[in-house]
Scaffold this active site. Structure first.
Site, PDB file in Angstrom:
ATOM      1  N   GLY A  54       0.819  -1.204   0.000  1.00 53.92           N
ATOM      2  CA  GLY A  54       0.000   0.000   0.000  1.00 53.92           C
ATOM      3  C   GLY A  54       0.850   1.251   0.000  1.00 53.92           C
ATOM      4  N   CYS A  55       0.289   2.352   0.444  1.00 59.40           N
ATOM      5  CA  CYS A  55       0.974   3.641   0.451  1.00 59.40           C
ATOM      6  C   CYS A  55       2.354   3.519   1.086  1.00 59.40           C
ATOM      7  CB  CYS A  55       0.142   4.669   1.216  1.00 59.40           C
ATOM      8  SG  CYS A  55       0.979   6.246   1.438  1.00 59.40           S
TER       9      CYS A  55
END
Length: 216
Positions: A54-55
């Site tokens: 993810g981020c």
């Protein structure tokens, strides 16, 4: 974060052309660990792990706090476009995922422990998303750097996957590939140690809440 709604990878021949070399500078020293940020040359005795979870802002912050980690950086992996920009990656037209590159001392922290942390701090069942972050750049990925890492990654994925299925939380969608198949491109300097520069910045930790089984 720069969001897209890309729900599938594009054909390699349709990805953006990119550029022959990096066009931006990167700070020489890590703000937190006081080690090199660019670690193309790794000191003897240290190893490299590359994960997509993810981020990458929050992912890097998690790993720079792990004892035994010497350096971390964020970048783009698993795609086709050479030397992509953040905006290009977020367009979904490069096939990269946001990644964190970890240089660690295996005498102080094992690769297995890094993989267990990987599974605990994100949701590996969500495909091309993490929480409200939707796009191919948020997919879960492990890019192993040795046969030993591959063995550990696949064994632990099977263990954690069985636990998630036992709890009816879905199947793991994590991409597992050799790092040699994909070039890791360092992200722009403003993304390196982003949460050390912006302590109140965005963190996405859309995890399952399931700890890695103690018997593994």
């Amino acid at each position: 974060m720069f969001l897209t709604r890309k729900a599938q990878l594009v054909a390699p021949e349709q990805t953006l052309p990119g550029r022959s070399e990096r066009t931006f500078p990167i700070s020489g020293r890590h703000r937190v660990l006081d080690a090199p940020v660019v670690t193309d040359e790794v000191p003897e005795g240290l190893e490299v792990a590359v994960f997509g979870l993810g981020c990458f802002w929050g992912a890097e912050e998690i790993y720079w706090q792990v004892p035994g980690v010497w350096s971390t950086s964020v970048g783009y992996a698993g795609g086709t476009t050479p030397n992509p920009s953040y905006e290009e990656v977020c367009s979904g037209a490069t096939n990269h995922t946001e990644a964190v590159r970890i240089v660690f001392d295996p005498s102080k922290v094992s690769y297995a422990d890094l993989v267990k942390t990987f599974f605990e701090v994100h949701d590996p069942t969500q495909g091309f998303r993490q929480g409200n972050d939707i796009g191919t750049q948020y997919r879960s990925a492990i890019y192993y750097t040795s046969p030993e890492q591959e063995k550990v990654a696949r064994e632990l994925t099977a263990v954690y996957g069985a636990e998630l299925e036992r709890r009816r939380l879905g199947q793991i969608t994590t991409e597992i590939r050799p790092a040699s198949e994909t070039t890791y491109y360092y992200a722009e300097d403003q993304h390196q140690q982003y949460l050390a520069k912006n302590p109140n910045g965005y963190r996405c930790h859309a995890n399952t809440g399931v700890k890695f089984p103690a018997t593994a």
